[in-house]
Design a protein around this motif. Sequence first.
Motif, PDB file in Angstrom:
ATOM      1  N   VAL A   1       0.841  -1.198   0.000  1.00 34.53           N
ATOM      2  CA  VAL A   1       0.000   0.000   0.000  1.00 34.53           C
ATOM      3  C   VAL A   1       0.876   1.248   0.000  1.00 34.53           C
ATOM      4  CG1 VAL A   1      -1.715   1.315   1.322  1.00 34.53           C
ATOM      5  CG2 VAL A   1      -1.981  -1.156   1.049  1.00 34.53           C
ATOM      6  N   ALA A   2       1.955   1.229   0.768  1.00 32.65           N
ATOM      7  CA  ALA A   2       2.883   2.366   0.752  1.00 32.65           C
ATOM      8  C   ALA A   2       3.461   2.559  -0.651  1.00 32.65           C
ATOM      9  CB  ALA A   2       3.997   2.153   1.778  1.00 32.65           C
ATOM     10  N   ARG A   3       3.763   1.460  -1.349  1.00 34.78           N
ATOM     11  CA  ARG A   3       4.280   1.558  -2.726  1.00 34.78           C
ATOM     12  C   ARG A   3       3.186   2.039  -3.677  1.00 34.78           C
ATOM     13  NH1 ARG A   3       7.369   1.026   0.426  1.00 34.78           N
ATOM     14  NH2 ARG A   3       7.113   3.256   0.073  1.00 34.78           N
ATOM     15  N   ALA A   4       1.943   1.722  -3.398  1.00 35.97           N
ATOM     16  CA  ALA A   4       0.851   2.251  -4.225  1.00 35.97           C
ATOM     17  C   ALA A   4       0.779   3.766  -4.075  1.00 35.97           C
ATOM     18  CB  ALA A   4      -0.475   1.606  -3.829  1.00 35.97           C
ATOM     19  N   TRP A   5       0.902   4.256  -2.845  1.00 34.43           N
ATOM     20  CA  TRP A   5       0.824   5.699  -2.625  1.00 34.43           C
ATOM     21  C   TRP A   5       1.980   6.447  -3.270  1.00 34.43           C
ATOM     22  CZ3 TRP A   5      -3.286   8.237  -1.934  1.00 34.43           C
ATOM     23  CH2 TRP A   5      -4.358   7.690  -1.226  1.00 34.43           C
ATOM     24  N   ASP A   6       3.161   5.833  -3.380  1.00 36.30           N
ATOM     25  CA  ASP A   6       4.281   6.550  -4.006  1.00 36.30           C
ATOM     26  C   ASP A   6       4.578   6.057  -5.434  1.00 36.30           C
ATOM     27  OD1 ASP A   6       5.859   4.187  -3.649  1.00 36.30           O
ATOM     28  OD2 ASP A   6       6.848   4.992  -1.862  1.00 36.30           O
ATOM     29  N   LEU A   7       3.637   5.347  -6.042  1.00 25.11           N
ATOM     30  CA  LEU A   7       3.824   4.782  -7.378  1.00 25.11           C
ATOM     31  C   LEU A   7       4.173   5.847  -8.418  1.00 25.11           C
ATOM     32  CD1 LEU A   7       2.063   1.854  -8.946  1.00 25.11           C
ATOM     33  CD2 LEU A   7       1.981   3.969 -10.235  1.00 25.11           C
ATOM     34  N   ALA A   8       3.552   7.006  -8.376  1.00 24.74           N
ATOM     35  CA  ALA A   8       3.796   8.052  -9.385  1.00 24.74           C
ATOM     36  C   ALA A   8       5.253   8.519  -9.369  1.00 24.74           C
ATOM     37  CB  ALA A   8       2.855   9.233  -9.166  1.00 24.74           C
ATOM     38  N   GLU A   9       5.926   8.372  -8.244  1.00 21.46           N
ATOM     39  CA  GLU A   9       7.336   8.771  -8.167  1.00 21.46           C
ATOM     40  C   GLU A   9       8.224   7.870  -9.024  1.00 21.46           C
ATOM     41  OE1 GLU A   9       8.445   8.828  -4.026  1.00 21.46           O
ATOM     42  OE2 GLU A   9       6.658  10.011  -3.511  1.00 21.46           O
ATOM     43  N   ARG A  10       7.779   6.640  -9.293  1.00 25.72           N
ATOM     44  CA  ARG A  10       8.570   5.703 -10.094  1.00 25.72           C
ATOM     45  C   ARG A  10       8.193   5.719 -11.575  1.00 25.72           C
ATOM     46  NH1 ARG A  10       7.230   3.374  -5.508  1.00 25.72           N
ATOM     47  NH2 ARG A  10       5.561   2.088  -6.351  1.00 25.72           N
ATOM     48  N   TRP A  11       7.121   6.413 -11.933  1.00 24.58           N
ATOM     49  CA  TRP A  11       6.630   6.415 -13.317  1.00 24.58           C
ATOM     50  C   TRP A  11       6.508   7.852 -13.814  1.00 24.58           C
ATOM     51  CZ3 TRP A  11       6.528   1.965 -15.890  1.00 24.58           C
ATOM     52  CH2 TRP A  11       6.539   0.789 -15.141  1.00 24.58           C
ATOM     53  N   PRO A  12       7.529   8.361 -14.498  1.00 21.94           N
ATOM     54  CA  PRO A  12       7.475   9.740 -15.012  1.00 21.94           C
ATOM     55  C   PRO A  12       6.204   9.971 -15.827  1.00 21.94           C
ATOM     56  CG  PRO A  12       9.653   8.795 -15.367  1.00 21.94           C
ATOM     57  CD  PRO A  12       8.763   7.672 -14.885  1.00 21.94           C
ATOM     58  N   GLY A  13       5.564  11.084 -15.553  1.00 25.41           N
ATOM     59  CA  GLY A  13       4.340  11.439 -16.269  1.00 25.41           C
ATOM     60  C   GLY A  13       3.072  10.877 -15.645  1.00 25.41           C
ATOM     61  N   ALA A  14       3.198  10.038 -14.639  1.00 21.07           N
ATOM     62  CA  ALA A  14       2.005   9.478 -13.991  1.00 21.07           C
ATOM     63  C   ALA A  14       1.323  10.537 -13.132  1.00 21.07           C
ATOM     64  CB  ALA A  14       2.383   8.278 -13.132  1.00 21.07           C
ATOM     65  N   GLU A  15       0.014  10.411 -13.027  1.00 26.63           N
ATOM     66  CA  GLU A  15      -0.754  11.321 -12.182  1.00 26.63           C
ATOM     67  C   GLU A  15      -0.415  11.057 -10.712  1.00 26.63           C
ATOM     68  OE1 GLU A  15      -5.036  11.757 -13.142  1.00 26.63           O
ATOM     69  OE2 GLU A  15      -4.629  10.170 -14.613  1.00 26.63           O
ATOM     70  N   PRO A  16      -0.409  12.092  -9.886  1.00 26.63           N
ATOM     71  CA  PRO A  16      -0.234  11.858  -8.447  1.00 26.63           C
ATOM     72  C   PRO A  16      -1.356  10.953  -7.928  1.00 26.63           C
ATOM     73  CG  PRO A  16      -0.037  14.198  -8.967  1.00 26.63           C
ATOM     74  CD  PRO A  16      -0.517  13.507 -10.208  1.00 26.63           C
ATOM     75  N   VAL A  17      -1.008  10.090  -6.997  1.00 23.06           N
ATOM     76  CA  VAL A  17      -1.982   9.127  -6.477  1.00 23.06           C
ATOM     77  C   VAL A  17      -2.902   9.815  -5.472  1.00 23.06           C
ATOM     78  CG1 VAL A  17      -2.287   6.932  -5.261  1.00 23.06           C
ATOM     79  CG2 VAL A  17      -0.395   7.218  -6.892  1.00 23.06           C
ATOM     80  N   LYS A  18      -4.206   9.655  -5.707  1.00 28.96           N
ATOM     81  CA  LYS A  18      -5.222  10.252  -4.845  1.00 28.96           C
ATOM     82  C   LYS A  18      -6.054   9.190  -4.128  1.00 28.96           C
ATOM     83  CE  LYS A  18      -5.774  13.948  -8.182  1.00 28.96           C
ATOM     84  NZ  LYS A  18      -6.541  14.300  -9.363  1.00 28.96           N
ATOM     85  N   ARG A  19      -5.944   7.950  -4.609  1.00 27.73           N
ATOM     86  CA  ARG A  19      -6.806   6.898  -4.073  1.00 27.73           C
ATOM     87  C   ARG A  19      -6.151   5.553  -4.322  1.00 27.73           C
ATOM     88  NH1 ARG A  19     -11.428   4.236  -7.023  1.00 27.73           N
ATOM     89  NH2 ARG A  19     -12.803   3.381  -5.436  1.00 27.73           N
ATOM     90  N   VAL A  20      -6.171   4.687  -3.303  1.00 25.71           N
ATOM     91  CA  VAL A  20      -5.738   3.297  -3.439  1.00 25.71           C
ATOM     92  C   VAL A  20      -6.951   2.450  -3.087  1.00 25.71           C
ATOM     93  CG1 VAL A  20      -4.180   1.510  -2.571  1.00 25.71           C
ATOM     94  CG2 VAL A  20      -3.346   3.860  -2.853  1.00 25.71           C
ATOM     95  N   TRP A  21      -7.266   1.503  -3.969  1.00 19.92           N
ATOM     96  CA  TRP A  21      -8.470   0.704  -3.728  1.00 19.92           C
ATOM     97  C   TRP A  21      -8.235  -0.750  -4.089  1.00 19.92           C
ATOM     98  CZ3 TRP A  21     -11.914  -1.711  -7.195  1.00 19.92           C
ATOM     99  CH2 TRP A  21     -11.581  -1.593  -8.546  1.00 19.92           C
ATOM    100  N   LEU A  22      -9.172  -1.588  -3.672  1.00 17.68           N
ATOM    101  CA  LEU A  22      -9.103  -3.021  -3.937  1.00 17.68           C
ATOM    102  C   LEU A  22     -10.487  -3.610  -3.758  1.00 17.68           C
ATOM    103  CD1 LEU A  22      -9.316  -4.706  -0.986  1.00 17.68           C
ATOM    104  CD2 LEU A  22      -7.137  -3.545  -0.681  1.00 17.68           C
ATOM    105  N   HIS A  23     -10.593  -4.849  -4.156  1.00 19.55           N
ATOM    106  CA  HIS A  23     -11.790  -5.600  -3.809  1.00 19.55           C
ATOM    107  C   HIS A  23     -11.355  -6.960  -3.268  1.00 19.55           C
ATOM    108  CE1 HIS A  23     -11.198  -6.759  -8.054  1.00 19.55           C
ATOM    109  NE2 HIS A  23     -11.591  -7.940  -7.643  1.00 19.55           N
ATOM    110  N   THR A  24     -12.177  -7.483  -2.384  1.00 19.13           N
ATOM    111  CA  THR A  24     -11.978  -8.815  -1.836  1.00 19.13           C
ATOM    112  C   THR A  24     -13.342  -9.486  -1.846  1.00 19.13           C
ATOM    113  OG1 THR A  24     -11.014 -10.080   0.017  1.00 19.13           O
ATOM    114  CG2 THR A  24     -12.319  -8.140   0.587  1.00 19.13           C
ATOM    115  N   CYS A  25     -13.349 -10.786  -1.702  1.00 16.29           N
ATOM    116  CA  CYS A  25     -14.641 -11.461  -1.756  1.00 16.29           C
ATOM    117  C   CYS A  25     -14.690 -12.604  -0.750  1.00 16.29           C
ATOM    118  CB  CYS A  25     -14.948 -11.953  -3.166  1.00 16.29           C
ATOM    119  SG  CYS A  25     -14.005 -13.386  -3.676  1.00 16.29           S
TER     120      CYS A  25
END
Length: 190
Positions: A124-148
């Motif tokens: 989850v921490a890597r999801a929040w800082d994902l844009a730092e590793r991908w030039p041009g990516a939008e800043p992360v505003k939301r991390v989500w998932l589904h489980t069942c």
Amino acid sequence: MSITVTTWSLEQTSPDDLRPAGHFPAGVRIVRAEVPSPEFSRFLYTAVGGDVHWTDRLPWTYAQWSGYLARPGVETWVAYENGTPAGFIELEAQDGGAVEIAYFGLIPAFRGRRIGGELLSYGVARAWDLAERWPGAEPVKRVWLHTCSKDGEHAMDNYLRRGFRLFATKTDEEPGGTAPGPWPGAHPAV
């Protein structure tokens, strides 16, 4: 024969929502699989999801796996215990600054060893800082998932303890049957 499956969608809307698990168990490390490898990703998918009915990607061709893994913003982070793959978390950047935790879980033999909370926290921490590793990516505003309801018995509790909040619930009928497993006779579910 069909089974009733409940799917819950959960989210975090700020990095401050994340409540880390605590301390890594001895001998556990988490590493990003930086070279897209359909073989390795399919291994993780079947080894982790075989006993909980992950079947949607089983028909994927090599080309489909390759294409998906090569997309900007798709990352696979792997937990290893003393050099052996124990589980993974797969992140997928989406439009609007969202990152989906597309897949997360542990190989059955590694469940119940306090690895899941640490892997989820780290992922989850890597999801929040994902844009730092991908030039041009939008800043992360939301991390989500589904489980069942087919997922492991501790999955929902782990998500809630890490700070996720429920935002949607749905119930469907799905074909029932035996979980495919990574292969016949593989380690049974714990």
